[in-house]
Design a protein around this motif. Structure first.
Motif, PDB file in Angstrom:
ATOM      1  N   UNK A 162      -9.453   4.644 -11.727  1.00 55.07           N
ATOM      2  CA  UNK A 162      -8.342   5.135 -12.190  1.00 55.07           C
ATOM      3  C   UNK A 162      -6.909   3.794 -11.865  1.00 55.07           C
ATOM      4  N   UNK A 163      -7.491   3.180 -11.002  1.00 54.08           N
ATOM      5  CA  UNK A 163      -6.282   2.525 -10.716  1.00 54.08           C
ATOM      6  C   UNK A 163      -5.522   2.794  -9.128  1.00 54.08           C
ATOM      7  N   UNK A 164      -6.046   3.959  -8.645  1.00 51.19           N
ATOM      8  CA  UNK A 164      -6.100   3.693  -7.316  1.00 51.19           C
ATOM      9  C   UNK A 164      -5.845   3.219  -6.196  1.00 51.19           C
ATOM     10  N   UNK A 165      -5.349   2.483  -5.539  1.00 49.76           N
ATOM     11  CA  UNK A 165      -4.991   1.512  -4.590  1.00 49.76           C
ATOM     12  C   UNK A 165      -4.792   2.341  -2.606  1.00 49.76           C
ATOM     13  N   UNK A 166      -4.258   3.435  -2.827  1.00 52.99           N
ATOM     14  CA  UNK A 166      -4.064   3.606  -2.061  1.00 52.99           C
ATOM     15  C   UNK A 166      -4.194   5.540  -1.657  1.00 52.99           C
ATOM     16  N   UNK A 167      -4.086   6.686  -0.764  1.00 54.62           N
ATOM     17  CA  UNK A 167      -4.001   8.129  -0.956  1.00 54.62           C
ATOM     18  C   UNK A 167      -2.594   8.443  -0.345  1.00 54.62           C
ATOM     19  N   UNK A 168      -1.884   9.242  -0.264  1.00 57.10           N
ATOM     20  CA  UNK A 168      -2.338  10.418  -1.954  1.00 57.10           C
ATOM     21  C   UNK A 168      -1.256   9.554  -2.892  1.00 57.10           C
ATOM     22  N   UNK A 169      -1.932  10.542  -4.394  1.00 59.98           N
ATOM     23  CA  UNK A 169      -1.584   9.543  -5.536  1.00 59.98           C
ATOM     24  C   UNK A 169      -1.550  10.442  -6.559  1.00 59.98           C
ATOM     25  N   UNK A 170      -1.100  10.641  -7.441  1.00 57.34           N
ATOM     26  CA  UNK A 170      -1.338  11.172  -8.355  1.00 57.34           C
ATOM     27  C   UNK A 170      -1.733  10.663  -9.737  1.00 57.34           C
ATOM     28  N   UNK A 171      -2.678  11.082 -10.731  1.00 57.41           N
ATOM     29  CA  UNK A 171      -2.811  10.573 -12.049  1.00 57.41           C
ATOM     30  C   UNK A 171      -2.243  11.201 -12.677  1.00 57.41           C
ATOM     31  N   UNK A 172      -1.567  10.674 -13.694  1.00 61.44           N
ATOM     32  CA  UNK A 172      -1.306  11.647 -14.900  1.00 61.44           C
ATOM     33  C   UNK A 172      -1.498  10.839 -16.038  1.00 61.44           C
ATOM     34  N   UNK A 173      -2.543  11.492 -17.034  1.00 59.73           N
ATOM     35  CA  UNK A 173      -3.487  10.853 -18.042  1.00 59.73           C
ATOM     36  C   UNK A 173      -3.839   9.543 -17.465  1.00 59.73           C
ATOM     37  N   UNK A 174      -3.171   7.724 -18.087  1.00 64.67           N
ATOM     38  CA  UNK A 174      -3.748   7.259 -17.906  1.00 64.67           C
ATOM     39  C   UNK A 174      -2.691   6.377 -16.824  1.00 64.67           C
ATOM     40  N   UNK A 175      -1.355   7.038 -16.008  1.00 69.66           N
ATOM     41  CA  UNK A 175      -0.479   6.805 -15.581  1.00 69.66           C
ATOM     42  C   UNK A 175      -1.203   7.009 -14.004  1.00 69.66           C
ATOM     43  N   UNK A 176      -0.517   5.911 -13.095  1.00 71.24           N
ATOM     44  CA  UNK A 176      -1.294   6.713 -11.564  1.00 71.24           C
ATOM     45  C   UNK A 176       0.463   6.781 -10.693  1.00 71.24           C
ATOM     46  N   UNK A 177       0.188   7.190  -9.744  1.00 66.99           N
ATOM     47  CA  UNK A 177       1.397   7.174  -9.276  1.00 66.99           C
ATOM     48  C   UNK A 177       1.485   7.317  -7.638  1.00 66.99           C
ATOM     49  N   UNK A 178       1.616   6.539  -6.916  1.00 74.75           N
ATOM     50  CA  UNK A 178       1.396   6.684  -5.630  1.00 74.75           C
ATOM     51  C   UNK A 178       2.657   7.050  -5.079  1.00 74.75           C
ATOM     52  N   UNK A 179       2.238   7.655  -3.674  1.00 74.17           N
ATOM     53  CA  UNK A 179       3.367   9.090  -3.610  1.00 74.17           C
ATOM     54  C   UNK A 179       3.332   8.819  -1.967  1.00 74.17           C
ATOM     55  N   UNK A 180       4.479   7.968  -0.950  1.00 70.22           N
ATOM     56  CA  UNK A 180       3.623   7.313  -0.257  1.00 70.22           C
ATOM     57  C   UNK A 180       3.093   6.916   0.629  1.00 70.22           C
ATOM     58  N   UNK A 181       2.671   6.593   1.488  1.00 74.61           N
ATOM     59  CA  UNK A 181       1.569   5.264   1.679  1.00 74.61           C
ATOM     60  C   UNK A 181       0.562   6.130   2.609  1.00 74.61           C
ATOM     61  N   UNK A 182      -0.495   7.432   2.754  1.00 75.49           N
ATOM     62  CA  UNK A 182      -1.438   7.589   3.558  1.00 75.49           C
ATOM     63  C   UNK A 182      -2.330   6.633   4.543  1.00 75.49           C
ATOM     64  N   UNK A 183      -3.265   6.693   3.489  1.00 72.55           N
ATOM     65  CA  UNK A 183      -4.013   5.303   3.812  1.00 72.55           C
ATOM     66  C   UNK A 183      -4.795   4.659   2.171  1.00 72.55           C
ATOM     67  N   UNK A 184      -4.835   3.234   2.568  1.00 70.96           N
ATOM     68  CA  UNK A 184      -5.665   2.799   1.605  1.00 70.96           C
ATOM     69  C   UNK A 184      -7.415   3.365   1.174  1.00 70.96           C
ATOM     70  N   UNK A 185      -7.311   2.971  -0.282  1.00 68.38           N
ATOM     71  CA  UNK A 185      -8.604   4.042  -1.003  1.00 68.38           C
ATOM     72  C   UNK A 185      -9.922   3.246   0.038  1.00 68.38           C
ATOM     73  N   UNK A 186      -9.615   1.384   0.547  1.00 68.32           N
ATOM     74  CA  UNK A 186     -10.267   0.227   0.972  1.00 68.32           C
ATOM     75  C   UNK A 186     -11.219   1.437   2.484  1.00 68.32           C
ATOM     76  N   UNK A 187      -9.889   1.844   2.756  1.00 67.61           N
ATOM     77  CA  UNK A 187      -9.658   2.572   4.439  1.00 67.61           C
ATOM     78  C   UNK A 187     -11.027   4.327   4.188  1.00 67.61           C
ATOM     79  N   UNK A 188     -10.027   4.646   3.095  1.00 60.03           N
ATOM     80  CA  UNK A 188     -11.199   5.961   2.216  1.00 60.03           C
ATOM     81  C   UNK A 188     -12.617   6.001   2.448  1.00 60.03           C
ATOM     82  N   UNK A 189     -12.758   5.046   1.282  1.00 61.60           N
ATOM     83  CA  UNK A 189     -14.382   4.206   1.277  1.00 61.60           C
ATOM     84  C   UNK A 189     -14.651   4.147   2.147  1.00 61.60           C
ATOM     85  N   UNK A 190     -14.763   3.248   3.851  1.00 65.30           N
ATOM     86  CA  UNK A 190     -14.612   2.874   5.065  1.00 65.30           C
ATOM     87  C   UNK A 190     -14.738   4.224   6.217  1.00 65.30           C
ATOM     88  N   UNK A 191     -13.660   5.111   5.627  1.00 63.24           N
ATOM     89  CA  UNK A 191     -14.470   5.843   6.720  1.00 63.24           C
ATOM     90  C   UNK A 191     -15.228   7.295   5.950  1.00 63.24           C
TER      91      UNK A 191
END
Lengths: 79, 79
Positions: free
Chosen positions: B50-79
């Motif tokens: 979907x194009x998410x780079x970090x969380x939290x993020x809200x996807x609406x239809x095809x659009x990604x809205x990153x809301x502030x920055x909690x952790x990168x998706x890479x960190x989530x993958x590796x955690x």
């Protein structure tokens, strides 16, 4: 009703985020003021005090939600 | 109704953004699925596509809205 302000600077990412704010927020609960910092430059100080680092950003009561990244507040100040 | 998914990873910034999503979005127009990527790890690939780079993020239809920055998706993958 929560006090809310949506700050932007007219950038494409700002406009896209503004659409979401206008379209999907529940107007019965929140009805943000829309502030264009590129034209309403006297509001830049308010934005800075609220803790805004970049635009677009939505402030709800005391909480800042940066939505994606269009431009830094420093860029807006210097632009 | 727009298709929407809110992705988070249980971090404090995620929880704060989730409150806004649950409280202020107009449920008549948008009712996002809430996905915790820390526990629903089989959804990480969807988030990445979907194009998410970090969380939290809200996807609406095809659009990604990153809301502030909690952790990168890479960190989530590796955690």
């Amino acid at each position: 009703m929560a006090r809310a302000v949506f700050y932007h600077a007219g950038c494409p990412i700002c406009v896209d985020a503004e659409q979401v704010v206008l379209e999907y927020l529940d107007k019965a609960k929140i009805n943000p003021e829309i502030v264009h910092l590129g034209t309403e430059r006297n509001r830049i100080e308010d934005a800075e005090k609220a803790g805004i680092k970049s635009v677009p950003a939505l402030v709800i009561d005391q909480n800042v939600y940066h939505i994606n990244y269009g431009a830094s507040l420093e860029d807006v100040k210097n632009g």
